[in-house]
Design a protein around this motif. Structure first.
Motif, PDB file in Angstrom:
ATOM      1  N   GLN A  61      -7.183  48.330  19.275  1.00  0.00           N
ATOM      2  CA  GLN A  61      -6.846  49.087  20.434  1.00  0.00           C
ATOM      3  C   GLN A  61      -7.083  47.940  21.449  1.00  0.00           C
ATOM      4  O   GLN A  61      -6.748  47.167  22.060  1.00  0.00           O
ATOM      5  N   ASP A  62      -7.608  46.462  21.001  1.00  0.00           N
ATOM      6  CA  ASP A  62      -8.519  45.015  22.013  1.00  0.00           C
ATOM      7  C   ASP A  62      -6.991  44.167  21.993  1.00  0.00           C
ATOM      8  O   ASP A  62      -6.628  43.618  23.217  1.00  0.00           O
ATOM      9  N   LEU A  63      -6.169  44.795  20.967  1.00  0.00           N
ATOM     10  CA  LEU A  63      -5.199  43.584  20.861  1.00  0.00           C
ATOM     11  C   LEU A  63      -4.596  44.344  22.192  1.00  0.00           C
ATOM     12  O   LEU A  63      -3.442  43.682  22.832  1.00  0.00           O
ATOM     13  N   ARG A  64      -3.735  45.580  21.922  1.00  0.00           N
ATOM     14  CA  ARG A  64      -2.928  46.365  23.149  1.00  0.00           C
ATOM     15  C   ARG A  64      -3.626  46.348  24.089  1.00  0.00           C
ATOM     16  O   ARG A  64      -2.754  45.728  24.833  1.00  0.00           O
ATOM     17  N   THR A  65      -4.472  45.939  24.732  1.00  0.00           N
ATOM     18  CA  THR A  65      -4.981  45.876  25.677  1.00  0.00           C
ATOM     19  C   THR A  65      -5.493  44.625  26.317  1.00  0.00           C
ATOM     20  O   THR A  65      -4.178  44.524  27.545  1.00  0.00           O
ATOM     21  N   ARG A  66      -5.410  43.894  25.609  1.00  0.00           N
ATOM     22  CA  ARG A  66      -4.427  42.204  25.890  1.00  0.00           C
ATOM     23  C   ARG A  66      -3.292  42.263  26.278  1.00  0.00           C
ATOM     24  O   ARG A  66      -2.820  41.097  26.938  1.00  0.00           O
ATOM     25  N   ILE A  67      -2.340  42.026  25.509  1.00  0.00           N
ATOM     26  CA  ILE A  67      -1.119  42.796  25.847  1.00  0.00           C
ATOM     27  C   ILE A  67      -1.110  43.469  27.082  1.00  0.00           C
ATOM     28  O   ILE A  67       0.254  43.194  27.737  1.00  0.00           O
ATOM     29  N   ALA A  68      -1.583  44.616  27.591  1.00  0.00           N
ATOM     30  CA  ALA A  68      -0.876  45.253  28.423  1.00  0.00           C
ATOM     31  C   ALA A  68      -1.564  44.231  29.156  1.00  0.00           C
ATOM     32  O   ALA A  68      -1.185  43.917  30.499  1.00  0.00           O
ATOM     33  N   LEU A  69      -2.407  43.707  29.420  1.00  0.00           N
ATOM     34  CA  LEU A  69      -3.061  42.585  31.003  1.00  0.00           C
ATOM     35  C   LEU A  69      -2.404  41.724  30.763  1.00  0.00           C
ATOM     36  O   LEU A  69      -2.010  41.279  32.174  1.00  0.00           O
ATOM     37  N   PHE A  70      -1.290  41.335  29.793  1.00  0.00           N
ATOM     38  CA  PHE A  70      -0.490  39.906  29.489  1.00  0.00           C
ATOM     39  C   PHE A  70      -0.045  40.081  30.353  1.00  0.00           C
ATOM     40  O   PHE A  70       0.438  39.689  31.722  1.00  0.00           O
ATOM     41  N   ALA A  71       1.037  41.254  30.006  1.00  0.00           N
ATOM     42  CA  ALA A  71       2.157  41.514  30.744  1.00  0.00           C
ATOM     43  C   ALA A  71       2.364  41.932  32.013  1.00  0.00           C
ATOM     44  O   ALA A  71       2.654  41.925  33.079  1.00  0.00           O
ATOM     45  N   LEU A  72       0.946  42.795  32.878  1.00  0.00           N
ATOM     46  CA  LEU A  72       1.264  43.428  33.678  1.00  0.00           C
ATOM     47  C   LEU A  72       0.247  42.155  34.771  1.00  0.00           C
ATOM     48  O   LEU A  72       1.374  41.935  36.003  1.00  0.00           O
ATOM     49  N   GLU A  73       0.286  41.298  34.635  1.00  0.00           N
ATOM     50  CA  GLU A  73      -0.454  39.621  35.066  1.00  0.00           C
ATOM     51  C   GLU A  73       1.596  39.320  35.377  1.00  0.00           C
ATOM     52  O   GLU A  73       1.447  38.630  36.682  1.00  0.00           O
ATOM     53  N   GLU A  74       2.432  39.154  33.707  1.00  0.00           N
ATOM     54  CA  GLU A  74       2.739  37.901  33.890  1.00  0.00           C
ATOM     55  C   GLU A  74       4.117  39.114  34.784  1.00  0.00           C
ATOM     56  O   GLU A  74       4.949  38.486  35.910  1.00  0.00           O
ATOM     57  N   LEU A  75       4.286  40.280  35.240  1.00  0.00           N
ATOM     58  CA  LEU A  75       4.852  40.982  36.331  1.00  0.00           C
ATOM     59  C   LEU A  75       4.294  40.951  37.062  1.00  0.00           C
ATOM     60  O   LEU A  75       5.391  40.882  38.085  1.00  0.00           O
ATOM     61  N   ALA A  76       3.518  40.688  37.390  1.00  0.00           N
ATOM     62  CA  ALA A  76       2.626  40.808  38.835  1.00  0.00           C
ATOM     63  C   ALA A  76       3.683  38.889  39.490  1.00  0.00           C
ATOM     64  O   ALA A  76       3.796  38.612  40.839  1.00  0.00           O
ATOM     65  N   ASP A  77       3.352  37.827  38.903  1.00  0.00           N
ATOM     66  CA  ASP A  77       3.777  36.447  38.588  1.00  0.00           C
ATOM     67  C   ASP A  77       5.090  36.684  39.347  1.00  0.00           C
ATOM     68  O   ASP A  77       5.568  36.822  40.476  1.00  0.00           O
ATOM     69  N   ARG A  78       6.014  37.801  38.719  1.00  0.00           N
ATOM     70  CA  ARG A  78       7.921  37.717  39.211  1.00  0.00           C
ATOM     71  C   ARG A  78       7.156  38.961  40.513  1.00  0.00           C
ATOM     72  O   ARG A  78       8.107  38.080  40.864  1.00  0.00           O
ATOM     73  N   ALA A  79       7.459  39.469  40.238  1.00  0.00           N
ATOM     74  CA  ALA A  79       7.506  40.184  41.347  1.00  0.00           C
ATOM     75  C   ALA A  79       6.758  39.230  42.839  1.00  0.00           C
ATOM     76  O   ALA A  79       7.471  39.453  43.830  1.00  0.00           O
ATOM     77  N   SER A  80       5.446  39.048  42.468  1.00  0.00           N
ATOM     78  CA  SER A  80       4.881  38.120  44.152  1.00  0.00           C
ATOM     79  C   SER A  80       6.219  37.378  43.890  1.00  0.00           C
ATOM     80  O   SER A  80       5.925  36.835  45.763  1.00  0.00           O
ATOM     81  N   ALA A  81       6.445  36.224  43.410  1.00  0.00           N
ATOM     82  CA  ALA A  81       7.406  34.938  44.244  1.00  0.00           C
ATOM     83  C   ALA A  81       9.039  35.759  44.531  1.00  0.00           C
ATOM     84  O   ALA A  81       9.526  35.585  44.987  1.00  0.00           O
ATOM     85  N   ALA A  82       9.133  36.804  43.612  1.00  0.00           N
ATOM     86  CA  ALA A  82      10.473  37.737  44.550  1.00  0.00           C
ATOM     87  C   ALA A  82      10.453  38.396  45.624  1.00  0.00           C
ATOM     88  O   ALA A  82      11.257  37.778  46.179  1.00  0.00           O
ATOM     89  N   LEU A  83       9.457  39.364  46.336  1.00  0.00           N
ATOM     90  CA  LEU A  83       8.721  39.286  47.267  1.00  0.00           C
ATOM     91  C   LEU A  83       8.869  38.627  48.708  1.00  0.00           C
ATOM     92  O   LEU A  83       8.664  37.988  49.472  1.00  0.00           O
ATOM     93  N   ALA A  84       8.567  36.886  47.450  1.00  0.00           N
ATOM     94  CA  ALA A  84       8.057  35.828  48.546  1.00  0.00           C
ATOM     95  C   ALA A  84       9.626  36.218  49.961  1.00  0.00           C
ATOM     96  O   ALA A  84      10.297  35.747  49.766  1.00  0.00           O
ATOM     97  N   GLY A  85       8.831  36.148  51.579  1.00  0.00           N
ATOM     98  CA  GLY A  85       9.553  35.633  52.553  1.00  0.00           C
ATOM     99  C   GLY A  85      11.232  37.008  53.155  1.00  0.00           C
ATOM    100  O   GLY A  85      11.639  36.912  53.744  1.00  0.00           O
ATOM    101  N   ARG A  86      10.468  37.966  52.247  1.00  0.00           N
ATOM    102  CA  ARG A  86      11.591  39.087  51.980  1.00  0.00           C
ATOM    103  C   ARG A  86      10.349  40.580  53.073  1.00  0.00           C
ATOM    104  O   ARG A  86       9.161  40.840  52.422  1.00  0.00           O
TER     105      ARG A  86
END
Length: 189
Positions: free
Chosen positions: A51-76
């Protein structure tokens, strides 16, 4: 004794890769130990179980996805921002199906409040300010967008659109056009 080279960060990334290969629900400490060629006990100095591993993966994926979304939204703004945001989610889910599944893991309130999930909500609300939505209407619209994006991507990943015309990409484009229209013409309560 801690095995050289194993860190919680390295194991989390390895778990995320494993999730993409075998599915998020199949990720366990035992499966990760096999991937790294170590004994399960070697991982417990870095992880507190599956469960700790799955939570860490979830947090990692949320961060990765937020970084991509932030970059895509810049200036739009407006439809351009909406489409860029939606495309990031769809592309991420298609490229990393296990990680995308991890983003749906229900986190305890304290962990959720400290996660990149908060950034996702902020990014969505920033898009909606461009449509002049605020208050409860903004909350309703955040829920609508999340439901449509997740629902469409889940159906697509599950093969729900494989054997029908038009192409799923064409439908996705039309869905985004309709969402833009709806947001521009949001009904009064």
């Amino acid at each position: 004794m801690v095995r050289t080279g194993l860190t919680a960060q390295r194991l989390t990334r390895g778990g995320a890769e494993l999730a993409d290969e075998v599915g998020f629900e199949q990720v366990t400490v035992s499966a990760l130990a096999r991937r790294f060629g170590v004994r399960v006990a070697s991982l417990y100095s870095h992880l507190n179980g599956s469960q700790d591993l799955r939570t860490r993966i979830a947090l990692f994926a949320l961060e990765e996805l937020a970084d991509r979304a932030s970059a895509a939204l810049a200036g739009r703004a407006g439809k351009d921002a909406l489409v860029a945001f939606a495309e990031v989610y769809r592309d991420y889910a298609r490229q990393h199906p296990g990680r995308y599944a991890a983003t749906q893991l229900r986190l305890d309130p304290e962990t959720a409040a400290a996660s990149a999930g908060v950034r996702h909500a902020q990014l969505t609300r920033a898009i909606l300010r461009g449509y002049e939505l605020s208050g409860e209407d903004q909350t309703h619209a955040v829920r609508l967008l999340g439901s449509v994006f997740h629902g469409y991507v889940s159906l697509e990943l599950g093969g729900g659109f494989e054997h029908s015309a038009p192409d799923a990409g064409q439908s996705w484009s039309r869905v985004l056009e309709v969402l833009d229209f709806l947001l521009r013409n949001w009904p009064e309560p």
